[in-house]
Design an enzyme around this catalytic site. Structure first.
Site, short mmCIF file in Angstrom:
data_model
loop_
_atom_site.label_atom_id
_atom_site.label_comp_id
_atom_site.label_asym_id
_atom_site.label_seq_id
_atom_site.Cartn_x
_atom_site.Cartn_y
_atom_site.Cartn_z
N GLY A 46 24.59 39.37 39.25
CA GLY A 46 25.61 40.10 39.92
C GLY A 46 25.78 41.43 39.31
O GLY A 46 25.52 41.46 38.01
N GLN A 51 30.16 49.00 36.47
CA GLN A 51 29.45 48.50 35.24
C GLN A 51 28.34 49.61 35.07
O GLN A 51 27.86 49.79 33.91
CB GLN A 51 28.89 47.17 35.61
CG GLN A 51 29.76 46.01 35.37
CD GLN A 51 29.22 44.64 35.46
OE1 GLN A 51 28.97 44.29 36.63
NE2 GLN A 51 28.91 44.12 34.51
N CYS A 96 28.27 37.89 31.05
CA CYS A 96 28.55 39.30 31.51
C CYS A 96 27.51 40.05 31.16
O CYS A 96 27.57 40.38 29.85
CB CYS A 96 30.01 39.64 31.58
SG CYS A 96 30.49 41.28 32.41
N LEU A 97 26.98 41.11 31.92
CA LEU A 97 26.01 42.10 31.47
C LEU A 97 26.68 43.32 30.57
O LEU A 97 26.28 43.96 29.74
CB LEU A 97 25.30 42.90 32.60
CG LEU A 97 24.34 41.88 33.15
CD1 LEU A 97 23.86 42.67 34.72
CD2 LEU A 97 23.32 41.55 32.47
N HIS A 138 34.13 36.81 39.48
CA HIS A 138 33.63 37.38 38.41
C HIS A 138 33.53 38.83 38.74
O HIS A 138 34.28 39.68 38.19
CB HIS A 138 32.61 36.83 38.02
CG HIS A 138 31.79 37.59 36.75
ND1 HIS A 138 31.96 37.20 35.29
CD2 HIS A 138 31.52 38.82 36.71
CE1 HIS A 138 31.46 38.10 34.60
NE2 HIS A 138 30.89 39.02 35.40
N GLU A 139 32.83 39.08 39.75
CA GLU A 139 32.47 40.46 40.31
C GLU A 139 34.03 41.20 40.74
O GLU A 139 34.36 42.31 40.57
CB GLU A 139 31.29 40.48 41.31
CG GLU A 139 30.12 40.26 40.88
CD GLU A 139 29.58 40.49 39.61
OE1 GLU A 139 30.07 41.55 38.98
OE2 GLU A 139 28.71 39.71 38.92
N HIS A 142 35.97 42.50 38.08
CA HIS A 142 35.55 43.95 37.61
C HIS A 142 36.14 44.98 38.40
O HIS A 142 36.44 46.13 37.86
CB HIS A 142 34.06 44.00 37.72
CG HIS A 142 33.25 43.50 36.50
ND1 HIS A 142 33.21 43.79 35.47
CD2 HIS A 142 32.23 42.24 36.82
CE1 HIS A 142 32.38 43.10 34.66
NE2 HIS A 142 31.80 42.28 35.25
O1 GNR Z 1 24.37 37.82 35.48
C1 GNR Z 1 25.43 37.30 35.29
N1 GNR Z 1 25.42 36.00 35.21
C2 GNR Z 1 26.55 35.25 35.29
C3 GNR Z 1 26.89 33.86 34.85
C4 GNR Z 1 27.88 33.17 35.22
C5 GNR Z 1 28.97 33.76 35.58
C6 GNR Z 1 28.96 35.03 36.09
C7 GNR Z 1 28.03 35.83 35.96
S1 GNR Z 1 27.87 37.33 36.41
C8 GNR Z 1 26.77 38.28 35.39
C9 GNR Z 1 26.34 39.42 35.66
C10 GNR Z 1 27.44 40.32 35.60
O2 GNR Z 1 28.07 40.61 34.47
N2 GNR Z 1 28.18 40.77 36.59
O3 GNR Z 1 29.35 41.60 36.51
NI NI Z 2 30.36 41.07 34.59
#
Ligand code: GNR
Ligand code: NI
Length: 177
Positions: A46, A51, A96-97, A138-139, A142
């Site tokens: 995601g 980001q 998270c990236l 999670h997104e 952000h």
């Molecule tokens: O790649 C991603 N893996 C992930 C694993 C567990 C919970 C959330 C994520 S999202 C993350 C990519 C990212 O940072 N999205 O904002």
């Molecule tokens: Ni993230």
């Protein structure tokens, strides 16, 4: 289509609240294409626009990425709104990236409704469950300038940022070599 650099903590841009877009036009579609390229290049499932430094309410996702068959199943969420979260919550080990190398458990509702515009600007409603529910929340965080480590204790968050700083420094050195 282009692979963009993904910002990491403690970059203050990641704390910005993202602004809604005026509908899905050429510019927004270009942004989504770049986001998807950047997400795949970084092996993520995601990505929120902020980001890559664009504080707009746009999310891309591919929950099938990395599965054996290698088929892509990209999804796009423009101006998403979450509602009706389940009372039941589930812990999930998140990454998270923008917080590379650090993983920790976050507890969130395991089911939630999402209203959004798709790649063609068409309004859609879905119920997210399982990994989809984890990822969309999670997104959405952000878009509000919130990272998964903001759900942890201050001590854990500080440790996470220190770990990321080291990791990013090493990655830059490796890339230069
Ligand atoms: O790649 C991603 N893996 C992930 C694993 C567990 C919970 C959330 C994520 S999202 C993350 C990519 C990212 O940072 N999205 O904002
Ligand atoms: Ni993230």
């Amino acid at each position: 289509m282009a692979v963009k650099e993904i910002l990491t903590v403690p970059n203050p841009i990641l704390k910005q609240v993202s602004k809604p877009v005026d509908g899905v036009d050429e510019d927004v579609r270009n942004l989504m294409d770049d986001m998807l390229d950047s997400m795949y290049a970084a092996d993520g499932i995601g990505l929120a626009a902020v980001q890559i430094g664009v504080p707009k309410r746009v999310i891309v996702m591919d929950l099938d990425w990395g599965k054996e068959d290698g088929k892509r199943n990209p999804r796009y969420f423009v101006n998403p709104v979450l509602s009706d979260p389940s009372e039941n919550t589930l812990p999930y080990e998140e990454g998270c990236l923008s917080v590379p190398s650090y993983f920790d458990e976050v507890e969130r509702p395991d089911r939630i409704q999402i209203d959004y515009l798709d790649y063609d600007g068409k309004p859609r409603t879905e119920i997210a469950e399982g990994m989809f529910a984890v990822c969309i929340q999670h997104e959405m965080d952000h878009l509000e300038g919130v990272l998964f480590i903001d759900h942890l204790s201050r001590l854990k968050r500080q440790r996470a940022v220190q770990k990321v700083k080291k990791f990013v420094k090493q990655r830059e050195q490796d890339d230069a070599a």
